[in-house]
Design a protein around this motif. Structure first.
Motif, PDB file in Angstrom:
ATOM      1  N   VAL A  55     -15.264 -42.954  62.794  1.00 48.28           N
ATOM      2  CA  VAL A  55     -15.402 -42.570  61.378  1.00 48.28           C
ATOM      3  C   VAL A  55     -14.451 -41.431  61.042  1.00 48.28           C
ATOM      4  O   VAL A  55     -13.714 -41.472  60.054  1.00 48.28           O
ATOM      5  CB  VAL A  55     -16.864 -42.171  61.064  1.00 48.28           C
ATOM      6  CG1 VAL A  55     -16.952 -41.572  59.658  1.00 48.28           C
ATOM      7  CG2 VAL A  55     -17.785 -43.370  61.182  1.00 48.28           C
ATOM      8  N   SER A  56     -14.441 -40.399  61.880  1.00 46.86           N
ATOM      9  CA  SER A  56     -13.564 -39.256  61.601  1.00 46.86           C
ATOM     10  C   SER A  56     -12.097 -39.640  61.712  1.00 46.86           C
ATOM     11  O   SER A  56     -11.257 -39.187  60.927  1.00 46.86           O
ATOM     12  CB  SER A  56     -13.879 -38.104  62.552  1.00 46.86           C
ATOM     13  OG  SER A  56     -13.673 -38.494  63.907  1.00 46.86           O
ATOM     14  N   ALA A  57     -11.758 -40.511  62.675  1.00 46.45           N
ATOM     15  CA  ALA A  57     -10.364 -40.931  62.823  1.00 46.45           C
ATOM     16  C   ALA A  57      -9.903 -41.740  61.612  1.00 46.45           C
ATOM     17  O   ALA A  57      -8.805 -41.527  61.087  1.00 46.45           O
ATOM     18  CB  ALA A  57     -10.204 -41.754  64.102  1.00 46.45           C
ATOM     19  N   LEU A  58     -10.738 -42.655  61.153  1.00 43.50           N
ATOM     20  CA  LEU A  58     -10.382 -43.470  59.992  1.00 43.50           C
ATOM     21  C   LEU A  58     -10.290 -42.621  58.729  1.00 43.50           C
ATOM     22  O   LEU A  58      -9.386 -42.805  57.900  1.00 43.50           O
ATOM     23  CB  LEU A  58     -11.410 -44.585  59.804  1.00 43.50           C
ATOM     24  CG  LEU A  58     -11.369 -45.692  60.870  1.00 43.50           C
ATOM     25  CD1 LEU A  58     -12.626 -46.544  60.814  1.00 43.50           C
ATOM     26  CD2 LEU A  58     -10.128 -46.555  60.672  1.00 43.50           C
ATOM     27  N   LEU A  59     -11.213 -41.678  58.575  1.00 48.83           N
ATOM     28  CA  LEU A  59     -11.142 -40.781  57.412  1.00 48.83           C
ATOM     29  C   LEU A  59      -9.870 -39.944  57.444  1.00 48.83           C
ATOM     30  O   LEU A  59      -9.226 -39.726  56.404  1.00 48.83           O
ATOM     31  CB  LEU A  59     -12.374 -39.866  57.396  1.00 48.83           C
ATOM     32  CG  LEU A  59     -13.701 -40.515  56.990  1.00 48.83           C
ATOM     33  CD1 LEU A  59     -14.833 -39.502  57.113  1.00 48.83           C
ATOM     34  CD2 LEU A  59     -13.629 -41.057  55.571  1.00 48.83           C
ATOM     35  N   LEU A  60      -9.501 -39.475  58.630  1.00 49.47           N
ATOM     36  CA  LEU A  60      -8.269 -38.692  58.755  1.00 49.47           C
ATOM     37  C   LEU A  60      -7.053 -39.524  58.353  1.00 49.47           C
ATOM     38  O   LEU A  60      -6.175 -39.042  57.620  1.00 49.47           O
ATOM     39  CB  LEU A  60      -8.118 -38.192  60.191  1.00 49.47           C
ATOM     40  CG  LEU A  60      -6.824 -37.416  60.479  1.00 49.47           C
ATOM     41  CD1 LEU A  60      -6.827 -36.091  59.734  1.00 49.47           C
ATOM     42  CD2 LEU A  60      -6.656 -37.194  61.980  1.00 49.47           C
ATOM     43  N   ILE A  61      -6.992 -40.756  58.809  1.00 45.99           N
ATOM     44  CA  ILE A  61      -5.853 -41.625  58.471  1.00 45.99           C
ATOM     45  C   ILE A  61      -5.773 -41.857  56.966  1.00 45.99           C
ATOM     46  O   ILE A  61      -4.699 -41.781  56.361  1.00 45.99           O
ATOM     47  CB  ILE A  61      -5.983 -42.963  59.234  1.00 45.99           C
ATOM     48  CG1 ILE A  61      -5.794 -42.732  60.732  1.00 45.99           C
ATOM     49  CG2 ILE A  61      -4.968 -43.975  58.722  1.00 45.99           C
ATOM     50  CD1 ILE A  61      -6.110 -43.946  61.582  1.00 45.99           C
ATOM     51  N   ILE A  62      -6.920 -42.138  56.352  1.00 40.63           N
ATOM     52  CA  ILE A  62      -6.936 -42.385  54.906  1.00 40.63           C
ATOM     53  C   ILE A  62      -6.536 -41.138  54.128  1.00 40.63           C
ATOM     54  O   ILE A  62      -5.739 -41.195  53.186  1.00 40.63           O
ATOM     55  CB  ILE A  62      -8.329 -42.879  54.473  1.00 40.63           C
ATOM     56  CG1 ILE A  62      -8.622 -44.246  55.090  1.00 40.63           C
ATOM     57  CG2 ILE A  62      -8.419 -42.968  52.947  1.00 40.63           C
ATOM     58  CD1 ILE A  62     -10.054 -44.723  54.877  1.00 40.63           C
ATOM     59  N   ILE A  63      -7.073 -39.992  54.535  1.00 39.51           N
ATOM     60  CA  ILE A  63      -6.767 -38.740  53.821  1.00 39.51           C
ATOM     61  C   ILE A  63      -5.289 -38.399  53.934  1.00 39.51           C
ATOM     62  O   ILE A  63      -4.637 -38.051  52.934  1.00 39.51           O
ATOM     63  CB  ILE A  63      -7.641 -37.599  54.374  1.00 39.51           C
ATOM     64  CG1 ILE A  63      -9.105 -37.821  53.988  1.00 39.51           C
ATOM     65  CG2 ILE A  63      -7.157 -36.251  53.845  1.00 39.51           C
ATOM     66  CD1 ILE A  63     -10.068 -36.866  54.654  1.00 39.51           C
ATOM     67  N   LEU A  64      -4.737 -38.493  55.141  1.00 49.26           N
ATOM     68  CA  LEU A  64      -3.318 -38.181  55.315  1.00 49.26           C
ATOM     69  C   LEU A  64      -2.432 -39.143  54.523  1.00 49.26           C
ATOM     70  O   LEU A  64      -1.408 -38.736  53.954  1.00 49.26           O
ATOM     71  CB  LEU A  64      -2.954 -38.229  56.801  1.00 49.26           C
ATOM     72  CG  LEU A  64      -3.559 -37.127  57.683  1.00 49.26           C
ATOM     73  CD1 LEU A  64      -3.133 -37.320  59.128  1.00 49.26           C
ATOM     74  CD2 LEU A  64      -3.135 -35.746  57.177  1.00 49.26           C
ATOM     75  N   THR A  65      -2.833 -40.412  54.463  1.00 53.43           N
ATOM     76  CA  THR A  65      -2.057 -41.391  53.698  1.00 53.43           C
ATOM     77  C   THR A  65      -2.072 -41.055  52.212  1.00 53.43           C
ATOM     78  O   THR A  65      -1.035 -41.077  51.539  1.00 53.43           O
ATOM     79  CB  THR A  65      -2.618 -42.802  53.918  1.00 53.43           C
ATOM     80  OG1 THR A  65      -2.566 -43.112  55.309  1.00 53.43           O
ATOM     81  CG2 THR A  65      -1.817 -43.827  53.150  1.00 53.43           C
ATOM     82  N   VAL A  66      -3.254 -40.725  51.683  1.00 56.34           N
ATOM     83  CA  VAL A  66      -3.366 -40.386  50.266  1.00 56.34           C
ATOM     84  C   VAL A  66      -2.585 -39.108  49.950  1.00 56.34           C
ATOM     85  O   VAL A  66      -1.918 -39.011  48.916  1.00 56.34           O
ATOM     86  CB  VAL A  66      -4.844 -40.241  49.867  1.00 56.34           C
ATOM     87  CG1 VAL A  66      -4.960 -39.697  48.448  1.00 56.34           C
ATOM     88  CG2 VAL A  66      -5.558 -41.579  49.968  1.00 56.34           C
ATOM     89  N   VAL A  67      -2.644 -38.134  50.839  1.00 57.26           N
ATOM     90  CA  VAL A  67      -1.893 -36.883  50.633  1.00 57.26           C
ATOM     91  C   VAL A  67      -0.389 -37.165  50.601  1.00 57.26           C
ATOM     92  O   VAL A  67       0.342 -36.654  49.734  1.00 57.26           O
ATOM     93  CB  VAL A  67      -2.229 -35.862  51.733  1.00 57.26           C
ATOM     94  CG1 VAL A  67      -1.260 -34.685  51.685  1.00 57.26           C
ATOM     95  CG2 VAL A  67      -3.661 -35.368  51.571  1.00 57.26           C
ATOM     96  N   ALA A  68       0.088 -37.987  51.543  1.00 56.10           N
ATOM     97  CA  ALA A  68       1.520 -38.320  51.576  1.00 56.10           C
ATOM     98  C   ALA A  68       1.943 -39.048  50.307  1.00 56.10           C
ATOM     99  O   ALA A  68       2.992 -38.740  49.706  1.00 56.10           O
ATOM    100  CB  ALA A  68       1.829 -39.168  52.811  1.00 56.10           C
ATOM    101  N   ILE A  69       1.125 -40.004  49.866  1.00 55.33           N
ATOM    102  CA  ILE A  69       1.452 -40.734  48.642  1.00 55.33           C
ATOM    103  C   ILE A  69       1.418 -39.804  47.437  1.00 55.33           C
ATOM    104  O   ILE A  69       2.266 -39.889  46.535  1.00 55.33           O
ATOM    105  CB  ILE A  69       0.481 -41.911  48.458  1.00 55.33           C
ATOM    106  CG1 ILE A  69       0.723 -42.960  49.532  1.00 55.33           C
ATOM    107  CG2 ILE A  69       0.612 -42.538  47.074  1.00 55.33           C
ATOM    108  CD1 ILE A  69      -0.286 -44.077  49.533  1.00 55.33           C
ATOM    109  N   ASP A  70       0.460 -38.890  47.423  1.00 56.73           N
ATOM    110  CA  ASP A  70       0.368 -37.930  46.315  1.00 56.73           C
ATOM    111  C   ASP A  70       1.616 -37.068  46.238  1.00 56.73           C
ATOM    112  O   ASP A  70       2.155 -36.828  45.153  1.00 56.73           O
ATOM    113  CB  ASP A  70      -0.877 -37.070  46.504  1.00 56.73           C
ATOM    114  CG  ASP A  70      -1.008 -36.012  45.416  1.00 56.73           C
ATOM    115  OD1 ASP A  70      -0.869 -36.374  44.239  1.00 56.73           O
ATOM    116  OD2 ASP A  70      -1.250 -34.838  45.747  1.00 56.73           O
TER     117      ASP A  70
END
Length: 296
Positions: free
Chosen positions: A264-279
């Motif tokens: 759960v934490s690994a998947l959340l980290l991947i999603i958050i980093l992806t959204v931050v990069a896109i932002d």
């Protein structure tokens, strides 16, 4: 040589000062009444929704406790997940492919929705379509598409087309169509009317007016809105997996249900980093578009 400015009589100045003070006090009273009304509605909403601050404070520890649990290694209690990246991110390759699916779902849904919104956004603009029935029909369609939650669209499409990315693409496209259509129509209504009037006076068709008089004025805004919507849709595409609409959300839901805390934490980290990069990327692109529009 000293110059003296003429001044009004004292009784006239007193009257003007009194009127000004009364106007200021009137604005202050109206602002206070609005603030009190907002506060009263907030309290009423909290009571109707059964929002209990004491309960929130009583159970807030469970919220932070869950995040403490998902950041603790399951095979080594007491150690944090980042102390053993190989164990924590064991499924990075698999999750990367699912993340690519999520990005493609968001991208295709954004493109399809933006194209439809651009076509109907002009039809919903008051300054381009004077017919209230045609304009009203376009606006009602846009309202329907953005009012129905995209997760509901996804559920309907999953029932119709089965599990997979297609329901997610269609759901995001429809919701994007409704949301961007409103933004596009408002941008068109705020354009400079003189090019529109000049094109109409020259005998241009409606399509020619849109193409040569309206579109050049709103194109930078359109691009900026689409970039912002793509960033939103990446997050939405991650949630679509909760209803079987493909992407990384399916693995995230499975990890939550099966209590795979580290996943759960690994998947959340991947999603958050992806959204931050896109932002960060879309923010730079939007600023360039806005700067290019301001420099014209």
């Amino acid at each position: 040589m000293a110059l003296s400015l003429p001044s009004a009589p004292k009784h006239r100045l007193a009257a003007l000062s009194g009127h000004y003070g009364a106007a200021v006090r009137g604005r202050q009273r109206r602002a206070l009444l609005v603030a009190l009304a907002i506060l009263a509605l907030a309290i009423l909403s909290a009571r109707v929704a059964e929002v209990d601050p004491s309960r929130l404070l009583q159970h807030i520890g469970g919220f932070f406790g869950y995040f403490d649990r998902i950041t603790t290694l399951e095979n080594a209690p007491g150690q944090r997940v980042w102390t053993d990246p190989a164990e924590w991110l064991w499924g990075l390759k698999k999750w990367g492919l699912l993340l690519a699916d999520t990005l493609l779902i968001a991208y295709l849904g954004t493109v399809l929705g933006a194209v439809g919104a651009a076509l109907l956004g002009f039809a919903a603009a008051r300054n381009l379509v004077p017919d209230p029935w045609l304009r009203g029909a376009a606006r009602r369609l846009l309202e329907f598409c953005r009012t129905v939650p995209d997760i509901v669209f996804a559920l309907v499409f999953v029932i119709a087309f089965g599990l997979g990315p297609l329901p997610g693409v269609l759901a995001i496209a429809l919701h994007t169509f409704g949301a961007l259509g409103k933004l596009f129509s408002e941008a068109v209504e705020n354009v400079d009317p003189r090019p529109l009037e000049a094109a109409a006076a020259a005998g241009a068709s409606w399509l020619a007016i849109v193409r040569f008089a309206a579109l050049p004025q709103v194109l930078p805004n359109f691009c900026s809105y689409v970039l912002l919507r793509f960033e939103i849709n990446v997050r939405q595409a991650s949630v679509m997996g909760f209803v079987g609409a493909g992407g990384i959300g399916q693995d995230l839901l499975e990890a939550i249900r099966k209590f795979y805390y580290n996943d759960v934490s690994a998947l959340l980290l991947i999603i958050i980093l992806t959204v931050v990069a896109i932002d960060l990327v879309t923010e730079q692109l939007r600023h360039r578009l806005i700067g290019a529009e301001a420099g014209r």
